[in-house]
Design an enzyme around this catalytic site. Structure first.
Site, short mmCIF file in Angstrom:
data_model
loop_
_atom_site.label_atom_id
_atom_site.label_comp_id
_atom_site.label_asym_id
_atom_site.label_seq_id
_atom_site.Cartn_x
_atom_site.Cartn_y
_atom_site.Cartn_z
N ALA A 108 0.85 -1.19 0.00
CA ALA A 108 0.00 0.00 0.00
C ALA A 108 0.89 1.24 0.00
O ALA A 108 2.10 1.15 0.21
CB ALA A 108 -0.90 0.00 1.23
N LYS A 109 0.32 2.36 -0.25
CA LYS A 109 1.07 3.63 -0.16
C LYS A 109 0.07 4.77 -0.07
O LYS A 109 -1.08 4.64 -0.52
CB LYS A 109 1.93 3.82 -1.42
CG LYS A 109 3.10 4.75 -1.21
CD LYS A 109 4.24 4.03 -0.53
CE LYS A 109 5.40 4.93 -0.23
NZ LYS A 109 6.53 4.18 0.33
N GLY A 110 0.50 5.89 0.49
CA GLY A 110 -0.38 7.04 0.59
C GLY A 110 0.39 8.31 0.31
O GLY A 110 1.62 8.34 0.34
#
Ligand code: NAD
Length: 443
Positions: A108-110
Protein backbone atom coordinates in the site's frame (compact mmCIF):
# COMPACT_ATOMS: atom_id res chain seq x y z
CA UNK A 1 18.53 13.45 -17.74
CA UNK A 2 17.96 11.85 -21.13
CA UNK A 3 15.01 13.25 -23.05
CA UNK A 4 14.11 10.01 -24.80
CA UNK A 5 13.62 7.88 -21.73
CA UNK A 6 10.22 7.45 -20.11
CA UNK A 7 10.42 8.23 -16.40
CA UNK A 8 6.75 7.61 -15.68
CA UNK A 9 6.84 5.39 -12.53
CA UNK A 10 3.81 3.40 -13.71
CA UNK A 11 5.45 2.63 -17.05
CA UNK A 12 8.72 1.66 -15.35
CA UNK A 13 7.06 -0.65 -12.83
CA UNK A 14 5.06 -2.32 -15.65
CA UNK A 15 8.24 -2.86 -17.70
CA UNK A 16 9.99 -4.43 -14.72
CA UNK A 17 6.96 -6.61 -13.95
CA UNK A 18 6.60 -7.79 -17.57
CA UNK A 19 10.28 -8.70 -17.69
CA UNK A 20 10.18 -10.60 -14.39
CA UNK A 21 7.12 -12.72 -15.24
CA UNK A 22 9.08 -14.21 -18.15
CA UNK A 23 11.04 -16.08 -15.50
CA UNK A 24 8.04 -17.61 -13.77
CA UNK A 25 6.64 -20.86 -15.02
CA UNK A 26 2.96 -21.53 -15.53
CA UNK A 27 1.61 -18.16 -14.48
CA UNK A 28 -1.91 -17.73 -15.81
CA UNK A 29 -2.44 -14.73 -18.05
CA UNK A 30 -5.53 -13.50 -16.18
CA UNK A 31 -3.64 -13.71 -12.91
CA UNK A 32 -0.86 -11.57 -14.38
CA UNK A 33 -3.40 -8.87 -15.24
CA UNK A 34 -4.86 -9.03 -11.72
CA UNK A 35 -1.45 -8.74 -10.07
CA UNK A 36 -0.64 -5.64 -12.10
CA UNK A 37 -3.64 -3.68 -10.89
CA UNK A 38 -4.21 -1.98 -7.54
CA UNK A 39 -6.94 -3.49 -5.35
CA UNK A 40 -8.36 -0.08 -4.55
CA UNK A 41 -7.52 3.57 -4.94
CA UNK A 42 -9.01 6.18 -2.64
CA UNK A 43 -8.85 9.88 -3.42
CA UNK A 44 -9.77 12.30 -0.64
CA UNK A 45 -10.49 16.01 -0.95
CA UNK A 46 -10.93 17.98 2.23
CA UNK A 47 -10.73 21.57 3.50
CA UNK A 48 -8.19 22.71 6.09
CA UNK A 49 -8.37 25.88 8.09
CA UNK A 50 -4.97 27.60 8.04
CA UNK A 51 -3.51 29.51 10.98
CA UNK A 52 -4.42 32.84 9.34
CA UNK A 53 -8.10 31.82 9.11
CA UNK A 54 -8.05 31.09 5.36
CA UNK A 55 -9.18 27.73 3.97
CA UNK A 56 -7.13 25.48 1.70
CA UNK A 57 -8.38 22.52 -0.29
CA UNK A 58 -6.13 19.48 0.18
CA UNK A 59 -5.98 16.27 -1.85
CA UNK A 60 -4.71 12.94 -0.50
CA UNK A 61 -4.46 9.36 -1.77
CA UNK A 62 -4.34 5.93 -0.22
CA UNK A 63 -3.78 3.00 -2.52
CA UNK A 64 -3.81 -0.69 -1.60
CA UNK A 65 -2.22 -2.72 -4.35
CA UNK A 66 -2.59 -6.23 -2.96
CA UNK A 67 -3.72 -7.87 0.27
CA UNK A 68 -3.22 -11.53 -0.50
CA UNK A 69 -0.60 -12.03 2.24
CA UNK A 70 -2.14 -9.71 4.81
CA UNK A 71 -2.96 -6.07 5.52
CA UNK A 72 -1.65 -3.40 3.15
CA UNK A 73 1.63 -1.86 4.30
CA UNK A 74 3.27 1.30 3.10
CA UNK A 75 4.26 4.83 3.95
CA UNK A 76 2.43 8.12 3.56
CA UNK A 77 4.39 10.93 1.93
CA UNK A 78 3.64 14.65 2.09
CA UNK A 79 4.96 16.39 -1.01
CA UNK A 80 3.70 19.04 -3.46
CA UNK A 81 4.49 16.75 -6.42
CA UNK A 82 2.66 13.64 -5.15
CA UNK A 83 0.51 12.09 -7.87
CA UNK A 84 -1.87 9.16 -7.84
CA UNK A 85 0.30 7.39 -10.44
CA UNK A 86 3.36 7.68 -8.23
CA UNK A 87 1.44 6.37 -5.21
CA UNK A 88 0.11 3.41 -7.25
CA UNK A 89 3.58 2.41 -8.45
CA UNK A 90 5.03 2.72 -4.93
CA UNK A 91 2.18 0.59 -3.55
CA UNK A 92 3.11 -2.14 -6.07
CA UNK A 93 6.74 -1.94 -5.03
CA UNK A 94 5.61 -2.53 -1.43
CA UNK A 95 3.70 -5.68 -2.43
CA UNK A 96 6.81 -7.17 -4.01
CA UNK A 97 9.09 -6.01 -1.20
CA UNK A 98 6.93 -7.57 1.55
CA UNK A 99 6.55 -10.80 -0.42
CA UNK A 100 10.30 -10.98 -1.09
CA UNK A 101 11.24 -10.67 2.59
CA UNK A 102 8.37 -13.00 3.48
CA UNK A 103 6.40 -10.79 5.83
CA UNK A 104 2.61 -11.21 6.05
CA UNK A 105 1.70 -7.87 4.49
CA UNK A 106 0.43 -6.69 1.14
CA UNK A 107 1.45 -3.47 -0.55
CA UNK A 108 0.00 0.00 0.00
CA UNK A 109 1.07 3.63 -0.16
CA UNK A 110 -0.38 7.04 0.59
CA UNK A 111 0.30 10.64 -0.23
CA UNK A 112 -0.96 14.11 0.57
CA UNK A 113 -0.31 16.97 -1.84
CA UNK A 114 1.21 19.65 0.38
CA UNK A 115 4.48 21.42 1.03
CA UNK A 116 5.54 20.75 4.62
CA UNK A 117 8.16 23.52 4.38
CA UNK A 118 5.34 26.09 4.07
CA UNK A 119 3.10 24.66 6.81
CA UNK A 120 3.15 25.23 10.54
CA UNK A 121 3.12 22.37 13.02
CA UNK A 122 -0.53 23.10 13.85
CA UNK A 123 -1.52 23.05 10.17
CA UNK A 124 0.34 19.75 9.67
CA UNK A 125 -1.46 18.26 12.67
CA UNK A 126 -4.87 19.35 11.31
CA UNK A 127 -4.06 17.96 7.84
CA UNK A 128 -2.93 14.65 9.35
CA UNK A 129 -5.97 14.26 11.63
CA UNK A 130 -8.42 15.16 8.88
CA UNK A 131 -6.70 12.86 6.36
CA UNK A 132 -6.80 10.03 8.93
CA UNK A 133 -10.50 10.57 9.61
CA UNK A 134 -11.19 10.70 5.86
CA UNK A 135 -9.41 7.35 5.43
CA UNK A 136 -11.58 6.11 8.33
CA UNK A 137 -11.84 2.31 8.23
CA UNK A 138 -9.78 2.02 5.07
CA UNK A 139 -6.81 1.80 7.44
CA UNK A 140 -6.64 -0.47 10.48
CA UNK A 141 -4.28 -2.89 12.29
CA UNK A 142 -5.57 -5.77 10.14
CA UNK A 143 -6.50 -3.98 6.90
CA UNK A 144 -3.92 -1.34 5.97
CA UNK A 145 -1.03 -0.07 8.09
CA UNK A 146 0.63 3.25 7.19
CA UNK A 147 4.18 4.30 8.06
CA UNK A 148 6.35 7.40 7.54
CA UNK A 149 7.73 8.27 4.11
CA UNK A 150 9.11 11.48 2.57
CA UNK A 151 8.36 14.48 4.82
CA UNK A 152 6.36 12.49 7.36
CA UNK A 153 7.90 11.22 10.56
CA UNK A 154 7.21 9.68 13.98
CA UNK A 155 5.21 12.75 15.01
CA UNK A 156 2.92 12.26 12.00
CA UNK A 157 2.49 8.60 13.00
CA UNK A 158 1.68 9.62 16.59
CA UNK A 159 -1.12 11.91 15.26
CA UNK A 160 -2.48 9.17 12.98
CA UNK A 161 -2.47 6.67 15.84
CA UNK A 162 -4.15 9.13 18.20
CA UNK A 163 -6.86 10.05 15.68
CA UNK A 164 -7.56 6.42 14.83
CA UNK A 165 -7.62 5.52 18.54
CA UNK A 166 -10.14 8.29 19.30
CA UNK A 167 -12.37 6.94 16.52
CA UNK A 168 -11.98 3.29 17.63
CA UNK A 169 -11.98 3.35 21.45
CA UNK A 170 -11.51 0.31 23.66
CA UNK A 171 -9.10 -1.61 21.40
CA UNK A 172 -5.36 -2.05 21.15
CA UNK A 173 -4.88 0.28 18.19
CA UNK A 174 -1.11 0.60 18.37
CA UNK A 175 -0.52 -1.69 15.37
CA UNK A 176 -2.48 0.70 13.10
CA UNK A 177 0.74 2.52 12.16
CA UNK A 178 4.45 1.75 12.39
CA UNK A 179 7.35 4.15 12.74
CA UNK A 180 5.83 5.53 15.97
CA UNK A 181 7.89 7.20 18.71
CA UNK A 182 9.58 4.61 20.97
CA UNK A 183 7.49 5.75 23.97
CA UNK A 184 4.27 5.12 22.02
CA UNK A 185 5.03 1.59 20.88
CA UNK A 186 7.69 2.28 18.26
CA UNK A 187 10.40 -0.34 17.80
CA UNK A 188 14.01 0.08 18.74
CA UNK A 189 16.07 0.00 15.58
CA UNK A 190 13.28 1.12 13.20
CA UNK A 191 14.87 4.47 12.46
CA UNK A 192 18.16 2.84 11.50
CA UNK A 193 16.69 -0.32 9.92
CA UNK A 194 16.83 0.64 6.23
CA UNK A 195 20.47 1.75 6.36
CA UNK A 196 21.45 -1.26 8.46
CA UNK A 197 19.61 -3.54 6.02
CA UNK A 198 21.51 -1.99 3.08
CA UNK A 199 24.73 -2.93 4.85
CA UNK A 200 23.65 -6.54 5.58
CA UNK A 201 22.43 -7.13 2.03
CA UNK A 202 25.75 -5.91 0.61
CA UNK A 203 27.77 -7.90 3.14
CA UNK A 204 25.93 -11.11 2.27
CA UNK A 205 26.11 -10.47 -1.46
CA UNK A 206 29.90 -9.94 -1.34
CA UNK A 207 30.32 -13.20 0.58
CA UNK A 208 28.96 -15.05 -2.49
CA UNK A 209 32.33 -14.31 -4.17
CA UNK A 210 30.93 -13.06 -7.49
CA UNK A 211 33.51 -10.30 -7.20
CA UNK A 212 36.61 -12.39 -6.58
CA UNK A 213 38.78 -9.53 -5.30
CA UNK A 214 36.08 -8.10 -2.96
CA UNK A 215 34.46 -10.76 -0.82
CA UNK A 216 34.03 -8.67 2.33
CA UNK A 217 33.09 -5.10 3.09
CA UNK A 218 36.49 -4.45 4.68
CA UNK A 219 38.69 -2.51 2.30
CA UNK A 220 35.89 -1.78 -0.20
CA UNK A 221 35.64 1.75 -1.58
CA UNK A 222 32.10 3.13 -1.24
CA UNK A 223 30.27 6.09 -2.83
CA UNK A 224 26.90 7.17 -1.42
CA UNK A 225 24.49 9.55 -3.14
CA UNK A 226 22.22 11.06 -0.46
CA UNK A 227 23.28 11.58 3.13
CA UNK A 228 19.91 11.53 4.86
CA UNK A 229 18.53 8.86 7.15
CA UNK A 230 19.35 5.85 4.96
CA UNK A 231 22.62 7.09 3.42
CA UNK A 232 24.17 8.27 6.68
CA UNK A 233 23.24 5.16 8.68
CA UNK A 234 24.53 2.87 5.91
CA UNK A 235 27.75 4.97 5.78
CA UNK A 236 28.30 4.42 9.51
CA UNK A 237 27.90 0.64 9.21
CA UNK A 238 30.21 0.39 6.20
CA UNK A 239 32.80 2.61 7.93
CA UNK A 240 32.63 0.60 11.20
CA UNK A 241 33.28 -2.56 9.23
CA UNK A 242 36.39 -1.32 7.48
CA UNK A 243 35.07 0.11 4.19
CA UNK A 244 36.46 3.38 2.84
CA UNK A 245 33.73 5.96 2.14
CA UNK A 246 35.41 7.96 -0.61
CA UNK A 247 32.49 10.25 -1.57
CA UNK A 248 29.00 11.23 -0.39
CA UNK A 249 26.51 13.84 -1.56
CA UNK A 250 23.36 15.64 -0.54
CA UNK A 251 20.99 17.94 -2.41
CA UNK A 252 23.67 20.69 -2.49
CA UNK A 253 26.41 18.54 -4.06
CA UNK A 254 29.06 15.99 -3.19
CA UNK A 255 32.39 15.75 -1.38
CA UNK A 256 35.29 13.44 -2.29
CA UNK A 257 38.36 12.36 -0.35
CA UNK A 258 40.53 9.54 -1.72
CA UNK A 259 41.79 8.65 1.77
CA UNK A 260 38.22 8.19 3.02
CA UNK A 261 35.61 10.17 4.97
CA UNK A 262 34.43 9.64 8.55
CA UNK A 263 30.58 9.59 8.61
CA UNK A 264 30.47 11.06 12.14
CA UNK A 265 32.56 14.02 10.99
CA UNK A 266 30.28 14.42 7.95
CA UNK A 267 27.17 14.33 10.15
CA UNK A 268 28.58 16.87 12.61
CA UNK A 269 29.43 19.20 9.70
CA UNK A 270 26.00 18.71 8.11
CA UNK A 271 24.25 19.44 11.41
CA UNK A 272 26.18 22.67 11.76
CA UNK A 273 26.09 23.89 8.13
CA UNK A 274 23.00 22.17 6.71
CA UNK A 275 25.11 20.41 4.05
CA UNK A 276 28.21 18.27 3.75
CA UNK A 277 29.54 20.50 0.97
CA UNK A 278 32.47 22.56 2.20
CA UNK A 279 33.83 19.97 4.64
CA UNK A 280 37.52 20.88 5.02
CA UNK A 281 40.08 18.68 3.29
CA UNK A 282 37.61 17.43 0.66
CA UNK A 283 37.09 18.06 -3.04
CA UNK A 284 33.64 19.37 -4.01
CA UNK A 285 31.85 17.54 -6.82
CA UNK A 286 28.45 17.57 -8.44
CA UNK A 287 25.92 14.83 -7.77
CA UNK A 288 26.40 13.58 -11.32
CA UNK A 289 30.17 13.38 -10.90
CA UNK A 290 30.11 11.33 -7.74
CA UNK A 291 27.94 8.69 -9.42
CA UNK A 292 30.68 8.18 -12.00
CA UNK A 293 33.58 7.77 -9.56
CA UNK A 294 35.57 4.56 -9.64
CA UNK A 295 34.58 2.52 -6.59
CA UNK A 296 33.64 -0.98 -5.47
CA UNK A 297 30.17 -0.17 -4.13
CA UNK A 298 27.87 2.62 -5.35
CA UNK A 299 24.84 3.34 -3.17
CA UNK A 300 22.15 5.66 -4.57
CA UNK A 301 20.26 6.70 -1.43
CA UNK A 302 18.35 9.80 -2.52
CA UNK A 303 15.97 10.08 -5.45
CA UNK A 304 14.52 7.95 -8.24
CA UNK A 305 15.87 7.82 -11.85
CA UNK A 306 19.44 8.83 -10.95
CA UNK A 307 21.12 6.13 -13.06
CA UNK A 308 19.66 6.31 -16.55
CA UNK A 309 20.42 5.66 -20.20
CA UNK A 310 22.76 8.65 -20.44
CA UNK A 311 25.04 7.89 -17.50
CA UNK A 312 24.82 4.10 -16.99
CA UNK A 313 27.77 3.53 -19.31
CA UNK A 314 29.85 5.87 -17.13
CA UNK A 315 29.18 4.03 -13.86
CA UNK A 316 32.48 2.77 -12.52
CA UNK A 317 31.37 0.54 -9.64
CA UNK A 318 31.46 -3.23 -9.25
CA UNK A 319 28.06 -3.35 -7.59
CA UNK A 320 25.21 -0.84 -7.31
CA UNK A 321 23.12 -1.17 -4.14
CA UNK A 322 19.74 0.55 -4.45
CA UNK A 323 19.05 2.10 -1.05
CA UNK A 324 16.60 4.56 -2.66
CA UNK A 325 13.38 3.47 -4.32
CA UNK A 326 13.66 3.17 -8.11
CA UNK A 327 17.00 5.01 -8.59
CA UNK A 328 17.80 3.05 -11.78
CA UNK A 329 15.77 3.06 -14.99
CA UNK A 330 15.11 -0.11 -17.04
CA UNK A 331 17.41 1.17 -19.81
CA UNK A 332 20.20 1.65 -17.27
CA UNK A 333 19.54 -1.80 -15.79
CA UNK A 334 20.23 -3.31 -19.19
CA UNK A 335 23.41 -1.27 -19.75
CA UNK A 336 24.75 -2.24 -16.32
CA UNK A 337 23.89 -5.90 -16.93
CA UNK A 338 25.72 -5.91 -20.24
CA UNK A 339 28.73 -4.26 -18.63
CA UNK A 340 28.89 -6.92 -15.90
CA UNK A 341 28.02 -4.50 -13.09
CA UNK A 342 25.87 -6.20 -10.48
CA UNK A 343 22.82 -4.39 -9.09
CA UNK A 344 21.04 -5.23 -5.84
CA UNK A 345 17.50 -3.91 -6.41
CA UNK A 346 15.47 -1.66 -4.12
CA UNK A 347 12.98 -4.37 -3.09
CA UNK A 348 15.92 -6.31 -1.68
CA UNK A 349 18.42 -3.64 -0.67
CA UNK A 350 16.10 -1.28 1.22
CA UNK A 351 13.71 -3.88 2.67
CA UNK A 352 15.22 -3.54 6.16
CA UNK A 353 12.82 -0.69 6.92
CA UNK A 354 9.60 -2.58 6.26
CA UNK A 355 11.06 -5.63 7.99
CA UNK A 356 11.49 -3.76 11.26
CA UNK A 357 8.08 -2.12 10.70
CA UNK A 358 6.73 -5.66 10.71
CA UNK A 359 8.66 -6.35 13.95
CA UNK A 360 7.01 -3.21 15.43
CA UNK A 361 3.57 -4.50 14.44
CA UNK A 362 4.32 -7.91 16.03
CA UNK A 363 5.55 -6.25 19.24
CA UNK A 364 2.42 -4.05 19.35
CA UNK A 365 0.09 -7.04 19.02
CA UNK A 366 1.75 -8.65 22.04
CA UNK A 367 2.26 -5.38 23.95
CA UNK A 368 5.99 -6.04 24.07
CA UNK A 369 9.12 -4.06 23.31
CA UNK A 370 12.15 -6.03 22.16
CA UNK A 371 15.62 -4.67 22.91
CA UNK A 372 17.84 -3.34 20.12
CA UNK A 373 20.07 -6.42 19.97
CA UNK A 374 17.08 -8.67 19.42
CA UNK A 375 15.68 -6.44 16.66
CA UNK A 376 19.05 -6.24 14.90
CA UNK A 377 19.71 -9.98 15.14
CA UNK A 378 16.30 -10.75 13.63
CA UNK A 379 16.86 -8.13 10.91
CA UNK A 380 20.25 -9.53 9.93
CA UNK A 381 18.89 -13.08 9.78
CA UNK A 382 16.02 -12.07 7.50
CA UNK A 383 18.20 -9.95 5.19
CA UNK A 384 20.74 -12.79 4.82
CA UNK A 385 17.99 -15.31 4.13
CA UNK A 386 16.48 -13.07 1.45
CA UNK A 387 19.82 -12.52 -0.30
CA UNK A 388 20.40 -16.29 -0.20
CA UNK A 389 17.01 -16.96 -1.83
CA UNK A 390 17.63 -14.42 -4.62
CA UNK A 391 21.19 -15.62 -5.17
CA UNK A 392 20.25 -19.27 -5.36
CA UNK A 393 17.49 -18.67 -7.92
CA UNK A 394 19.78 -16.43 -9.95
CA UNK A 395 22.45 -19.14 -9.92
CA UNK A 396 19.88 -21.62 -11.21
CA UNK A 397 19.49 -19.50 -14.34
CA UNK A 398 23.20 -18.87 -14.71
CA UNK A 399 24.12 -22.55 -14.62
CA UNK A 400 21.07 -23.35 -16.73
CA UNK A 401 19.11 -25.44 -14.21
CA UNK A 402 15.99 -23.29 -14.20
CA UNK A 403 13.91 -22.81 -17.30
CA UNK A 404 12.33 -19.48 -18.26
CA UNK A 405 8.55 -19.51 -18.56
CA UNK A 406 6.86 -20.68 -21.72
CA UNK A 407 5.76 -18.53 -24.63
CA UNK A 408 2.08 -19.11 -23.94
CA UNK A 409 2.39 -17.48 -20.54
CA UNK A 410 3.28 -14.19 -22.05
CA UNK A 411 4.67 -13.23 -25.37
CA UNK A 412 8.11 -12.12 -24.34
CA UNK A 413 11.04 -14.42 -24.82
CA UNK A 414 13.58 -13.69 -22.10
CA UNK A 415 16.57 -15.02 -24.04
CA UNK A 416 19.07 -13.50 -21.68
CA UNK A 417 20.69 -14.05 -18.34
CA UNK A 418 18.51 -12.26 -15.79
CA UNK A 419 19.75 -9.59 -13.41
CA UNK A 420 19.03 -9.57 -9.67
CA UNK A 421 16.06 -7.19 -10.02
CA UNK A 422 14.35 -9.56 -12.37
CA UNK A 423 15.04 -12.53 -10.09
CA UNK A 424 13.96 -10.74 -6.90
CA UNK A 425 10.76 -9.57 -8.57
CA UNK A 426 10.03 -12.99 -10.01
CA UNK A 427 10.35 -14.59 -6.56
CA UNK A 428 7.97 -12.01 -5.09
CA UNK A 429 5.43 -12.20 -7.91
CA UNK A 430 5.46 -15.99 -7.84
CA UNK A 431 4.84 -16.02 -4.08
CA UNK A 432 1.87 -13.67 -4.38
CA UNK A 433 0.49 -15.61 -7.37
CA UNK A 434 0.79 -18.94 -5.55
CA UNK A 435 -0.86 -17.55 -2.42
CA UNK A 436 -3.71 -16.11 -4.51
CA UNK A 437 -4.44 -19.52 -6.00
CA UNK A 438 -3.93 -21.31 -2.66
CA UNK A 439 -6.53 -19.06 -1.02
CA UNK A 440 -8.80 -19.88 -3.93
CA UNK A 441 -10.34 -17.33 -6.23
CA UNK A 442 -13.57 -16.21 -4.60
CA UNK A 443 -16.40 -17.17 -5.06
P1 NAD B 1 16.03 11.66 3.70
O1 NAD B 1 15.11 12.76 3.37
O2 NAD B 1 16.42 11.44 5.12
O3 NAD B 1 17.40 11.84 2.88
C1 NAD B 1 17.45 12.09 1.51
C2 NAD B 1 18.85 12.60 1.16
O4 NAD B 1 18.92 12.79 -0.23
C3 NAD B 1 19.21 13.92 1.81
O5 NAD B 1 20.55 13.87 2.22
C4 NAD B 1 19.07 14.92 0.66
O6 NAD B 1 19.92 16.04 0.83
C5 NAD B 1 19.54 14.05 -0.47
N1 NAD B 1 19.16 14.56 -1.78
C6 NAD B 1 18.04 15.21 -2.15
N2 NAD B 1 18.10 15.55 -3.45
C7 NAD B 1 19.29 15.07 -3.89
C8 NAD B 1 19.95 15.11 -5.14
N3 NAD B 1 19.40 15.71 -6.20
N4 NAD B 1 21.16 14.51 -5.22
C9 NAD B 1 21.72 13.92 -4.16
N5 NAD B 1 21.15 13.88 -2.96
C10 NAD B 1 19.96 14.44 -2.83
O7 NAD B 1 15.40 10.34 3.07
P2 NAD B 1 15.71 8.84 3.44
O8 NAD B 1 14.72 8.34 4.43
O9 NAD B 1 17.18 8.68 3.72
O10 NAD B 1 15.34 8.12 2.06
C11 NAD B 1 16.26 8.09 0.98
C12 NAD B 1 15.73 7.16 -0.08
O11 NAD B 1 15.54 5.85 0.49
C13 NAD B 1 14.37 7.52 -0.69
O12 NAD B 1 14.37 7.11 -2.03
C14 NAD B 1 13.38 6.66 0.09
O13 NAD B 1 12.19 6.42 -0.65
C15 NAD B 1 14.20 5.41 0.25
N6 NAD B 1 13.76 4.55 1.36
C16 NAD B 1 13.77 5.02 2.62
C17 NAD B 1 13.35 4.18 3.67
C18 NAD B 1 13.39 4.64 5.09
O14 NAD B 1 13.11 3.80 5.97
N7 NAD B 1 13.75 5.88 5.38
C19 NAD B 1 12.91 2.88 3.39
C20 NAD B 1 12.93 2.44 2.06
C21 NAD B 1 13.36 3.29 1.06
Amino acid sequence: MPVNENFDPVVISEQQFDHAVCYIQKLKKGLIEFLKKPKHINIFNFPIEMDDGSVQSIQGYRVVHNRVFGPGKGGIRYHPDVTMEEVVSLAKLMTWKCALVNIPFGGAKGGVVCNTKELTENELRRITRRFTSEMADNIGPHTDIPAPDMYTNEQTMAWIYDTYDVLHPGKNNRPVVTGKPIDMGGSYGRNEATGVGVYHVTERFLSKALIAEQQTVAGASVVIQGFGNVGSIAAQDFFRNGAKIIAVSDSQGGVYRAEGLDPDVLLAFKNEHGTIVGLPDTMTMTNEEILELECDILIPAALSNQIHADNAHKINAKVVVEAANAPTTPAADEILRQRGIYLLPDILANAGGVTVSYFEWVQNQANQQWDLDEVNARLQKRMFKTVDAVFSRWQGFVVGEAIPSEQEINNTEPGQQPDFRCIALSIAIERVAKATLMRGIWP
